[in-house]
Each structure stands twice: as structure tokens, then as C-alpha cells.
Scaffold this active site. Structure first.
Site, PDB file in Angstrom:
ATOM      1  N   HIS A  21       2.437 -15.893 -11.758  1.00 52.03           N
ATOM      2  CA  HIS A  21       2.406 -15.384 -10.382  1.00 52.03           C
ATOM      3  C   HIS A  21       3.156 -14.059 -10.354  1.00 52.03           C
ATOM      4  O   HIS A  21       4.339 -13.995 -10.030  1.00 52.03           O
ATOM      5  CB  HIS A  21       3.043 -16.407  -9.433  1.00 52.03           C
ATOM      6  CG  HIS A  21       2.881 -16.079  -7.983  1.00 52.03           C
ATOM      7  ND1 HIS A  21       2.843 -17.050  -7.010  1.00 52.03           N
ATOM      8  CD2 HIS A  21       2.762 -14.905  -7.317  1.00 52.03           C
ATOM      9  CE1 HIS A  21       2.707 -16.504  -5.822  1.00 52.03           C
ATOM     10  NE2 HIS A  21       2.669 -15.179  -5.986  1.00 52.03           N
ATOM     11  N   HIS A  34       2.273 -10.017  -9.124  1.00 51.05           N
ATOM     12  CA  HIS A  34       1.393  -8.985  -8.569  1.00 51.05           C
ATOM     13  C   HIS A  34       1.766  -7.668  -9.242  1.00 51.05           C
ATOM     14  O   HIS A  34       2.896  -7.188  -9.081  1.00 51.05           O
ATOM     15  CB  HIS A  34       1.572  -8.878  -7.057  1.00 51.05           C
ATOM     16  CG  HIS A  34       1.244 -10.137  -6.332  1.00 51.05           C
ATOM     17  ND1 HIS A  34      -0.025 -10.416  -5.857  1.00 51.05           N
ATOM     18  CD2 HIS A  34       2.014 -11.210  -6.009  1.00 51.05           C
ATOM     19  CE1 HIS A  34      -0.020 -11.599  -5.258  1.00 51.05           C
ATOM     20  NE2 HIS A  34       1.206 -12.113  -5.353  1.00 51.05           N
ATOM     21  N   HIS A  81      -3.097 -18.357  -3.029  1.00 53.50           N
ATOM     22  CA  HIS A  81      -1.822 -18.455  -2.335  1.00 53.50           C
ATOM     23  C   HIS A  81      -1.989 -19.412  -1.157  1.00 53.50           C
ATOM     24  O   HIS A  81      -2.911 -19.264  -0.343  1.00 53.50           O
ATOM     25  CB  HIS A  81      -1.403 -17.093  -1.791  1.00 53.50           C
ATOM     26  CG  HIS A  81      -0.854 -16.148  -2.820  1.00 53.50           C
ATOM     27  ND1 HIS A  81      -1.506 -15.843  -3.987  1.00 53.50           N
ATOM     28  CD2 HIS A  81       0.305 -15.425  -2.832  1.00 53.50           C
ATOM     29  CE1 HIS A  81      -0.785 -14.981  -4.679  1.00 53.50           C
ATOM     30  NE2 HIS A  81       0.324 -14.703  -4.000  1.00 53.50           N
ATOM     31  N   GLU A 110       3.144 -20.899   1.436  1.00 56.28           N
ATOM     32  CA  GLU A 110       4.370 -20.095   1.352  1.00 56.28           C
ATOM     33  C   GLU A 110       4.989 -20.072   2.744  1.00 56.28           C
ATOM     34  O   GLU A 110       6.001 -20.717   3.000  1.00 56.28           O
ATOM     35  CB  GLU A 110       4.053 -18.685   0.864  1.00 56.28           C
ATOM     36  CG  GLU A 110       5.268 -17.761   0.816  1.00 56.28           C
ATOM     37  CD  GLU A 110       4.912 -16.317   0.512  1.00 56.28           C
ATOM     38  OE1 GLU A 110       5.847 -15.557   0.231  1.00 56.28           O
ATOM     39  OE2 GLU A 110       3.720 -15.936   0.573  1.00 56.28           O
ATOM     40  N   ASP A 170       6.713 -12.988  -8.728  1.00 59.48           N
ATOM     41  CA  ASP A 170       5.948 -12.540  -7.562  1.00 59.48           C
ATOM     42  C   ASP A 170       5.858 -11.012  -7.514  1.00 59.48           C
ATOM     43  O   ASP A 170       4.908 -10.427  -8.028  1.00 59.48           O
ATOM     44  CB  ASP A 170       6.552 -13.116  -6.283  1.00 59.48           C
ATOM     45  CG  ASP A 170       5.582 -13.137  -5.108  1.00 59.48           C
ATOM     46  OD1 ASP A 170       4.432 -12.693  -5.271  1.00 59.48           O
ATOM     47  OD2 ASP A 170       5.981 -13.600  -4.026  1.00 59.48           O
ATOM     48  N   ASP A 171       6.820 -10.367  -6.879  1.00 57.10           N
ATOM     49  CA  ASP A 171       6.862  -8.902  -6.750  1.00 57.10           C
ATOM     50  C   ASP A 171       8.269  -8.432  -7.132  1.00 57.10           C
ATOM     51  O   ASP A 171       9.092  -8.094  -6.274  1.00 57.10           O
ATOM     52  CB  ASP A 171       6.536  -8.491  -5.311  1.00 57.10           C
ATOM     53  CG  ASP A 171       5.150  -8.942  -4.883  1.00 57.10           C
ATOM     54  OD1 ASP A 171       4.174  -8.243  -5.200  1.00 57.10           O
ATOM     55  OD2 ASP A 171       5.053 -10.014  -4.241  1.00 57.10           O
TER      56      ASP A 171
END
Length: 356
Positions: free
Chosen positions: A33, A35, A213, A216, A294-295
Site C-alpha cells: 500500500h 501511492h 480502498h 479507512e 501509504d503516502d
């Protein structure tokens, strides 16, 4: 696809707590996961802006980094899409992906399955080929230079329409050899998975793996939809599943992986205090949970920082560490031979730490 039962953990003496941070760093792991646009560090934003003649609304790297004070998912996405605007040429996408892969290879990430958001770029006039060719070339070079397995997942932006998702899919199909799966991301609330049921049915017909996704900020119902309507093989995030006992049972019985992102959850106020995070509860309930970043450029940590902070906050132990790493291999779309090799490497690392 049902995730296979994991190999049994090695029968090793306990690993003392003071060795745990070093173990977390040393153990091989997969990141499922991530991005790629979310690995765009402020320094690279300024570098690419200068290279492409783009004016930024921030005076310095520090001023940009200071803007990373998010109150929810949407406040993050607004800045995320603005930052992605510096990505213009194939070389930009190549440099971005290779930088991420080189960095996480030093953290013993052996496999990365990378989300990219083509609509973020095609909406600005960047060609699909520019995006995909740059990222795919970086994946190939990272394998050769760093020994890391890297593959791409095309993600649809859920705040856009079904029609736009279909158009994006058609644009990407001539490049289908370069991505292994399709996913669904962006603003969750108000955009349930059912909105894209027909798009994902077409993707399944084409033979792509499916991820989405869900859960969340959105409710457990979104996870049910991702499973029943999109036929997702992995749920990205999924932390809201704990509010639905029947869903928890299903996720356990069908071994549906969850790609959990602790620092993202903290930064976006899903769990404002990391001590409240439910990762340990998910693992202890028998779910195939994994840790991911994630980011990372926006949320303050790559893979190992996520592991270190969530372990320190929640009191998880070496057994949880082994389970998370093993889950990450089992949940990947990598060939069985690669998974077996990574499991063996994981056992070797644990043996080394247990016998010191």
C-alpha cells in the site's frame, strides 16, 4: 484469490524487547500500500518544479513541509494533488519511482506493489504512456540495481465518475503488460465501491487482480461492497472492520488481507493517538493484516518508521513482527517461488536475532 495459510513461525527462543527495533528494520518485508505520488518528497517537488519551469506557492522546502498539517483525508488530498502537478515528463516519473525503490530497498523491503493514479496526470494533459513508461522503467531498473521486486497497480479516483474510470481503463489497456492489478482510491466518504461495480467487472474479465480502498474513514459497509461487488482480493486500510463482528469473521475465514497504514491513520485523525490503533487487535483476531506507508512523504515515515512507531505505541512483540512480515508476502501477487524465498529469508533473520 484467497490468501494461503501462512507458514508456521519458526520455533525460536524469545527475542528480547531491546532487540525488537533492530529486528523490525532487518526483517524482509513487502509493501503493498504505497501511492507513488505520495512518496514525492518536498525536496523533489522543488527540484522538479525548477526543472519543468513551474512556480510553487511555497517559498521553501520547509514552508511546504509545514503545510502538512492535515485534519482529514480531504485536506491531505488537496495538497497531494497540488504536489503531483510537478510531474510532467517520463523522466520525472522515473526519478520519483526509482528514488522510492532505492530508499525502501535499504529498509529490507523485498517487494513493492505500487499504486499510481493516472487520472491525476492525464487531467493535466500528461499522456498515459508518459506516466506508465516512466514508472515501469524504474521498476525494471530497481530490480536490476537493488534486487527489489516492484510492480504497478493502476488506481481509479473514486471522486470522479464511472465514465471517466472506463475511459482511463481504455487508455491504459495498450500498456497492460506494465501493471498487474487495478485499485480504487481518493476521497472515500460519499463514494462507495458500488459506484464502480461495472468498471471492476470489466477489469476482472481482463484478468487483472483487484484491490480497493475501503474502511479507512468509510463504514464497514464499504468493505462489504468492495468484497461482494468489486470482488476485491485485498482491502486497503480496512481498519473500520472492527465495528462489524460478522465482517471480522469473514475477513478471517476467507483470509482477505488488509493493508494497514499506521502513520497515515494517525496523521489523518483516524486514530489521533497511535496508542489507540487497532493493528494489534486485527492480528490477534487472526486477520491477515500488514503494515505499509501509504503516502510516506506526507505522513512522516516509510516502512520501517511505521513499524517502529506502531510497535512502540501498541506493545506488539516479535511474534507480531513475524506475522506482519509473513502476511505481507502471502498477501502479495508475487510468484509462489518468490514468496517461498522471502519466507526463508525471514526465518533466517529471526534465527540470527534469537541466537545472538
Amino acid at each position: 484469490m484467497t490468501t494461503p495459510e501462512p507458514a508456521l513461525p519458526p520455533k525460536l527462543p524469545p527475542i528480547v524487547d531491546e532487540r525488537l527495533p533492530a529486528l523490525l528494520a532487518a526483517m524482509p518485508k513487502a509493501e503493498l500500500h504505497i501511492h507513488i505520488e505520495g512518496s514525492l518528497e518536498p525536496e523533489m517537488i522543488f527540484q522538479l518544479a525548477q526543472r519543468n519551469g513551474i512556480a510553487l506557492p511555497y517559498a521553501s522546502v520547509q514552508a511546504l513541509r509545514s503545510a502538512y498539517a492535515f485534519t482529514d483525508l480531504q485536506s491531505f488530498l488537496d495538497l497531494y494533488y497540488q504536489g503531483a502537478g510537478v510531474l510532467q515528463k517520463e523522466q520525472d516519473f522515473y526519478d520519483l519511482a526509482l528514488s522510492y525503490l532505492a530508499r525502501v530497498a535499504t529498509e529490507n523491503v523485498v517487494c513493492a506493489e505500487i499504486f499510481f493514479d493516472p487520472q491525476t496526470h492525464t487531467a493535466r494533459g500528461v499522456a498515459m504512456e508518459t506516466v506508465v513508461h516512466g514508472l515501469a522503467r524504474a521498476c525494471r531498473d530497481a530490480q536490476a540495481r537493488h534486487g527489489i521486486s516492484a510492480r504497478l497497480i493502476l488506481s481509479f479516483l473514486r471522486h470522479l465518475s464511472e465514465r471517466e474510470a472506463f475511459e482511463t481503463l481504455e487508455q491504459a489497456l495498450p500498456l497492460r503488460e506494465h501493471f498487474i492489478a487495478v485499485g480504487l482510491d481518493s476521497s472515500e466518504l460519499g463514494h462507495p465501491p458500488e459506484k464502480f461495480e461495472r468498471v471492476f467487472a470489466r477489469c476482472r474479465e481482463l484478468g487483472f487482480h483487484i484491490v480497493a480502498h475501503a474502511g479507512e474513514e468509510g463504514p464497514p459497509a464499504y468493505i462489504w461492497q468492495a468484497l461482494d461487488l468489486l470482488h476485491a482480493e485485498r482491502i486497503d486500510h480496512g481498519v473500520q472492520a472492527v465495528h462489524d463482528a460478522a465482517l471480522m469473521q469473514r475477513l478471517k475465514a476467507e483470509r482477505i488481507p488488509l493493508t494497514v497504514c499506521p502513520l497515515s491513520n494517525q496523521k489523518l485523525q483516524v486514530f489521533p493517538d497511535l496508542r489507540q490503533h487497532n493493528l494489534k487487535a486485527l492480528l490477534d483476531a487472526g486477520l491477515v493484516a500488514t503494515v505499509n506507508s501509504d503516502d510516506p512523504a506526507y505522513f512522516g515515515g516509510y516502512m520501517n518508521e511505521n513499524l517502529h512507531q506502531v510497535f512502540a505505541a501498541t506493545g506488539m512483540n516479535a511474534g507480531h513482527a513475524w506475522q506482519l512480515a509473513a502476511n505481507s508476502f502471502d498477501a502479495s501477487f508475487a510468484p509462489a517461488a518468490d514468496k517461498a524465498r522471502w519466507h526463508q529469508q525471514l526465518s533466517e533473520v529471526f534465527e540470527r536475532f534469537a541466537t545472538r
